[in-house]
Scaffold this active site. Sequence first.
Site, PDB file in Angstrom:
ATOM      1  N   SER A 113      73.912  42.965 -22.378  1.00  0.00           N
ATOM      2  CA  SER A 113      74.899  41.896 -22.929  1.00  0.00           C
ATOM      3  C   SER A 113      76.119  42.616 -23.652  1.00  0.00           C
ATOM      4  O   SER A 113      75.896  43.276 -24.483  1.00  0.00           O
ATOM      5  CB  SER A 113      74.240  41.080 -23.857  1.00  0.00           C
ATOM      6  OG  SER A 113      73.645  40.164 -23.323  1.00  0.00           O
ATOM      7  N   ASP A 172      81.600  32.872 -25.997  1.00  0.00           N
ATOM      8  CA  ASP A 172      80.478  33.965 -26.201  1.00  0.00           C
ATOM      9  C   ASP A 172      81.136  35.406 -26.085  1.00  0.00           C
ATOM     10  O   ASP A 172      80.642  36.353 -25.685  1.00  0.00           O
ATOM     11  CB  ASP A 172      79.644  33.975 -25.024  1.00  0.00           C
ATOM     12  CG  ASP A 172      78.279  34.951 -25.313  1.00  0.00           C
ATOM     13  OD1 ASP A 172      77.439  34.864 -24.479  1.00  0.00           O
ATOM     14  OD2 ASP A 172      78.006  35.282 -26.499  1.00  0.00           O
ATOM     15  N   HIS A 227      76.941  36.420 -28.738  1.00  0.00           N
ATOM     16  CA  HIS A 227      75.442  36.209 -28.837  1.00  0.00           C
ATOM     17  C   HIS A 227      74.538  37.509 -29.359  1.00  0.00           C
ATOM     18  O   HIS A 227      73.575  37.438 -29.628  1.00  0.00           O
ATOM     19  CB  HIS A 227      74.745  35.481 -27.738  1.00  0.00           C
ATOM     20  CG  HIS A 227      74.544  36.275 -26.465  1.00  0.00           C
ATOM     21  ND1 HIS A 227      75.476  36.483 -25.343  1.00  0.00           N
ATOM     22  CD2 HIS A 227      73.622  37.279 -25.948  1.00  0.00           C
ATOM     23  CE1 HIS A 227      74.947  37.330 -24.585  1.00  0.00           C
ATOM     24  NE2 HIS A 227      73.983  37.868 -25.097  1.00  0.00           N
TER      25      HIS A 227
END
Lengths: 517, 504
Positions: free
Chosen positions: B195, B115, B84
């Site tokens: 992230s 992901d 992502h």
Amino acid sequence: MSSISRALQPYLATAALTALATQLLLAATPDSPPAEKADQSASLSPHESLLQVSVTFQEVDPFQPWQKKRPGRRAGLGVIVGENLVLTTETMVRNHTLIEIRRPRSGEKIPARIVRADPKLNLALLTLIDPRALAGLPAATIATGVKLGQAITISKLDETAQVQTGPGMIDRMLLDSPPGIPFSMPLLRITTPMLVGMSGAPLFLGDQLAGLVMGDDRKKREAVALPAFMLRYFLSGSLPGDASPYAGIASAGIMWQPLIDPAKRTHLGAAPTNGGVQILSTLPGSGAADILQSGDVLHAWGGHPIDNLGFYVDDEFGRLPFPFLIKARQRPGQTVPVEILRAGERLTVELQLQTLQDELALIPENVEGAPEEYLVQGGFILRELTGDFIRAHRNNWQTSVDSRLVNLYLTRRQSPEHAGDRVVILAGVLPDEINIGYQHLRYAVVEAINGKPIRNMHDIFELLDSEGQLYQFKLKGMGVSPILDPEKLSEANLRMQQSYAIPSLQYRKGPAHSDEL
Amino acid sequence: MTATLFRSSSARVALLLIGTAVMSCLPTRVAARTDYSSLRHSVVKIYATTQRPDYSLPWRTHPPQRSSGSGFVIKGKRILTNAHVISDARYLEVKRDGNPRRFRATVAFAGHDCDLAILTVEDERFFQHIRPVEFASKLPSLSQTVTVLGYPMGGQRISLTEGVVSRIDHSTYSHSGIDTHLALQVDAAINPGNSGGPVFFRDKVVGVAFQGITRADNIGYVIPVPIIQHFLDDVADGHYHGYPELGVLSLDLRNKALARELGLPQGETGVVVTHVDPFGAARDQLTDGDVLLDIDGHNILEDGTVLLDGEHVHFTELMERKQCGESIAIRIWRGGASVGLTFPLNAPPDPFVYRNLYDQRPRYLVVGGLVFAPLSREYLKTFIRNASGANQQQLLYISQYVKMDALYEDHDEFIVLVKQLPHPVNTYSGAFLNGIVTTVNGRAVRDLAAMQAALARTADTMHVIGFSGMDDELVLPVAVAQAAEAEILQQYGVPAAAYMGETK
């Protein structure tokens, strides 16, 4: 008298007789006010026909169908329309446990029962248990000359049982659904500054009953009222001299829509400018079912030409949607000639009208909230899917009810493949040892039980009677059927009846009951 | 529970850049005995400019967005991060700790169902003096302290936060929207920008930080090593294949009556197959009524769990360890006997799995100003919160029940009328919005390409389009629609009347 359709003429004669009867009653008392004066004399004013109605009601709990919800109360109005006959709204008396009428002046409460009720007109006719309780009070006569542009008075009772009146004017006739009611009906639109605030309030034309208010809009200073001729029809069979009984509101069973799109008009073979609406489908089991087809263009109804939006011109009330003819001027059982265009050819066909029967639907609406059949077996709560059950989920039902059921309700509610088909669901599972492993199966659709296909609750009860117990359930989308141990089932049923306090594990209605008329 | 992605958005980055003092984010205390002063050099900052398509107007895109995330260097001169962080990226740059120079990076692999993604940097000088991290060989346990390194909001330089493993459980990975995998839940602060960053236990990486819950405190999620390893093993052959789907729905056999009915002998336990996905790996192998007894030697208990590494987990977790093409051995009970099946986990692409879509251009077709597109999760998201009306509800029903109720039989994909670009030729077509096309000019159409062909082939004066669940049909005069096409496309800024995807 302006031209009124043939169907109403017999009622005119009867109305005259009733008026006569009422006159006699009035003549017996000392002061008979002339017809023009409204509410001057206290003892004989038509407002003496107004009564307070109070109802205690109790709805079935849709999620635990063996018990009822807490009782509630409603208060509203009724109008005396004949000897020991009081007219009020159906929504007022729905799911009643006790109906009481309050005698004006004495304040005494007298119990009443229902003679007939029809949610499609939102009307209910009551009669008092004590037939003499209304002696001395005038019955309102139903007006016969109701026209657009007339001045009327709206009456209601305030909390202290005093009559309040307000002026209004009949603006136009509509075919529409009153607020909160899912059926469309003939309605007079009344402009009025009065805050009516309660349905069932009568409209008086002079001292005659011209209509019953079904809803009002304070901001727009408008009210809608069911007109006198519909009230009169509803009372058929109950007033002296009436030849035929009330037969309900007619329905043709057609789904239609305006035909404006020029491309579609060409595609269906209709000329660009000669009116007619598009038939989408017909309700199975209805009068239109084998007569009309999807794609037909409907040009005239009972001799009245229909424009491309679905309007015709009514002799009395002007431009109205053609279903006005069906609901106001035609009757169930009547055959109507209908002009259509099919595959480029003009045809006249005959259609027999019936009443709109909720029973014919795949997913009945059950607007009246009548108790619905159910069976609890091994903790499985079996019932048919109805509009009432869906609406019980409140405003967010579209997202909280399983999407398969919502989709059926929105797209196939009126279209069973075969007459009598219903959608049987597992409304829930009451957890118990016997149903371990199945407790998540809420909203599943039941297709077969004990290996035999079932289409509705009737089939289920028949199967239960013949086999004694239901233990194997084929659910839609699942290739393996959950099984309740047949040897432990009766014991489990008794156990759950105790632990979940279920007075009765099933509810069956009698053999095919018709809509209450 | 809403899982949100912690890629810091451009707005937040901008706020952070303006007027915030640059702070060193190293805390005063450091985890006992682990020296992050060298490990930190393996953690990189990723700058992405991304651009998402607008699924409600499928030729349009949303404005490019600038965002940043974290990543770390692994063996083979590669950077591991979250999918992502880099999905729909138009321009990627990476930067090392303590060195302001930015390098262009490209995506080598992206696994949208888990992901994860791998970036490469053309200029190999980027990797000079950087040691790739080492992965831990097993999962951390509850209460063990882990350290999160990355570049979250709150400053420019590397940041270190610490917490304990709070829970190890299955979670939906919100990047795909539907896939669930194992995830570690930690109470270390994980924020936008973290992230893709590494999570260390001592000096080994136990996972990739990837999502959190906006309304909760101290809950951050980490993709654990088994998922990372699965991803790395998958891409070893140069392609990402994804997680194989066995494709069965089952009912557990805690109910003894059902077990007996199926003839299951005493001592055997398992789950019974109630539905076989026609696009799953088991499609020609298993049928309804088969009882799954064990998978790859793991015995399935009556509640559907297997004992794996000392813990009871749902049997579907066994699939987490399998790669596409790998064999699976299933022992079943069928027709009164035990049967052993071994088959490869191969499955055709499934057009009916509604996963979030990335790195692709939406297909569409415009005729008479009416825009048709295949049903996708992206389109469902445009109205899912307040779906109303029969057409939208039908789309929701289909997305949930397409397999169970066998709704795919006449379709290879569902074609939806997604937009009406107002023009006199389509002015009466509003009622068909969100409807599903079933026939065009009398022919059943199974996909968008078939619809395009049916429209092109017609000799009639009218296009007549039939929709699922509707008695009415949409009628479009052919000549008028064709004549108006150029005008409509120009007026609404539509570059082409159709996009059918890459030719295969």
